[in-house]
Design a protein around this motif. Structure first.
Motif, PDB file in Angstrom:
ATOM      1  N   TYR A  99      43.367   1.683  11.059  1.00  0.00           N
ATOM      2  CA  TYR A  99      42.887   0.587  10.207  1.00  0.00           C
ATOM      3  C   TYR A  99      41.357   0.609  10.124  1.00  0.00           C
ATOM      4  O   TYR A  99      40.773   0.445   9.047  1.00  0.00           O
ATOM      5  CB  TYR A  99      43.354  -0.763  10.743  1.00  0.00           C
ATOM      6  N   PHE A 117      40.970  -6.900   6.366  1.00  0.00           N
ATOM      7  CA  PHE A 117      42.244  -6.838   7.077  1.00  0.00           C
ATOM      8  C   PHE A 117      43.288  -7.733   6.403  1.00  0.00           C
ATOM      9  O   PHE A 117      44.474  -7.388   6.344  1.00  0.00           O
ATOM     10  CB  PHE A 117      42.055  -7.253   8.536  1.00  0.00           C
ATOM     11  N   SER A 157      44.360  -4.199   4.069  1.00  0.00           N
ATOM     12  CA  SER A 157      44.858  -3.296   5.122  1.00  0.00           C
ATOM     13  C   SER A 157      46.321  -2.906   4.976  1.00  0.00           C
ATOM     14  O   SER A 157      46.744  -1.853   5.463  1.00  0.00           O
ATOM     15  CB  SER A 157      44.652  -3.930   6.505  1.00  0.00           C
TER      16      SER A 157
END
Length: 437
Positions: A63, A339, A343
């Protein structure tokens, strides 16, 4: 969402009493504004996370590598904590609790501005994201969940089919009849309580809102008796009691095992468990490991309808926040935004996206086909509910009273269901009065 996540969320109210006495930040109410130019954002940030599994298997590093394609000057380091709640609670007595962290349940909502930087106003963020009111204080949002879940029954479709059941039950009575059919026509345990592991029993509180199809269900907990006639929690607790009383569970609840229950459900040895959409991916994984068919894993809403429609609430996972003391707020904010938005974390977990315009995950496909109405509960009075729960010592987010309920139903405890639920209601309403609710 894994077991640890759900457990932490469930026991949150129990931790409130212990408090967190750290000083937080001196810049109370500081903002972590979204950066305009990724090329100008730099620094090293530490992300505290409960997902130790993803840190250990390298997923979080992957990530970070993707994040660096947009923010090349930011270095992201991860600190995976096994006892997340306990460890972070200690760290928050200092100013060093990472740059990004999941808001621990021990922190009372009113204290969020002391510890976390604002991500913006609720009026603005609620247009794009779900769950904003769970972290809103005085109109400002202090955290954002990267995914959500929907409570429901995980069930083995093959077993239910073998019992001659083709449609989801629409009432608690129909649900009980279906479990009785499973008991008489199959070798499966109709319902598995996970009594010994305790935390799954707390999941029954998440029925709240589904029975009455009411987005103000949390407010009603703050203002009324959750166990009054017709109330959602009374309906839920009565169904659990009846399941146990009718002998539709495992032989000895004191010997249940959560990890062992997953392959048993996957293989059809267990028919049904009340959990949530977060558990589907775990059951599917257990099916593959056991050589069973992952397509046998089904997911259904609580057996109640309003005007012919099933309803199910949506619930956030841990909310990510920016440490108010961070020297790299722009980088920390950039990580949270990326995120949450880019993500693919929610998709990877077959979870509900926090983005309001995102499609539903595949696990909720049956809900969409059946026209199940998803409710985003108003959490404006969520903190008040936790205070009442703590003051009353009822513990709607703890397993204790439902263990007592199961014991009552199986004859290990004396008393009647009505007296038991009335007693809970009396404790609750007395706490409301004492707190001036």
């Amino acid at each position: 969402m894994n077991r640890r996540t759900v457990l932490a969320l469930a026991v949150g109210a129990a931790l409130l009493a212990s408090g967190c006495t750290g000083t937080g930040g001196t810049s109370k109410g500081a903002d972590a504004d979204a950066p305009d130019d990724p090329a100008k954002v730099d620094g090293t940030i530490t992300v505290l996370t409960h997902r130790t599994d993803l840190v250990q298997d390298g997923t979080m590093k992957k990530y970070a590598a993707e994040f660096n394609k947009t923010y090349p000057k930011v270095k992201v380091e991860f600190d995976g904590l096994t006892d997340y709640e306990g460890e972070v609670k200690i760290r928050m007595n200092t100013e060093n609790y990472g740059d990004v962290l999941m808001i621990p349940a021990v922190i009372e909502k009113k204290d969020y501005p002391k510890f976390f930087a604002s991500l913006g106003t609720e009026a603005e963020r609620s247009k794009k994201y779900r769950f904003t009111d769970y972290t809103t204080v005085d109109g400002k949002v202090y955290g954002q969940s990267p995914l959500g879940a929907v409570p429901g029954f995980i069930y083995n479709k093959k077993v239910w089919s073998e019992a001659g059941i083709t449609d989801w039950p629409t009432t608690p009575a129909e649900f009980l009849d279906d479990l009785k059919a499973i008991k008489s026509k199959t070798d499966a345990i109709p319902y598995y309580t996970n009594f010994k592991d305790m935390w799954p029993l707390t999941q029954w509180t998440q029925v709240n809102g589904s029975v009455g199809c009411d987005e103000q269900a949390t407010t009603k907990l703050a203002e009324g008796d959750p166990w009054a006639d017709g109330a959602d929690l009374r309906t839920a607790d009565t169904l659990l009691y009846d399941i146990v009383r009718e002998g539709l569970i495992e032989k000895d609840p004191t010997t249940t095992n959560w990890e062992a229950s997953k392959p048993k459900l996957a293989k059809g040895e267990i028919a049904t468990m009340w959990l949530g959409s977060w558990a589907v991916i775990q059951m599917q994984g257990a099916a593959k490991q056991a050589g069973a068919d992952s397509d046998d894993i089904g997911f259904m809403p609580f057996p109640a309808q309003k005007n012919g429609t099933f309803c199910a609430v949506t619930l956030p996972d841990y909310n990510q926040a920016v440490n108010v003391n961070s020297d790299h707020k722009a980088a920390a904010r950039a990580w949270i935004d990326w995120f949450t938005d880019k993500s693919g974390y929610a998709d990877a977990n077959l979870a509900l996206s926090p983005l309001k315009d995102a499609p539903l995950p595949d696990v909720l496909g049956p809900y969409q086909e059946a026209g199940v109405k998803l409710l985003d509960l108003d959490d404006t009075k969520g903190a008040q509910v936790k205070s009442i729960d703590n003051q009353s010592e009822v513990g709607i987010y703890k397993p204790d009273y439902r263990q007592e309920l199961v014991d009552l139903a199986r004859g290990a405890r004396k008393g009647s269901l009505d007296d038991f639920l009335t007693g809970l209601g009396e404790k609750w309403t007395e706490a409301q009065k004492n707190l001036g609710s």
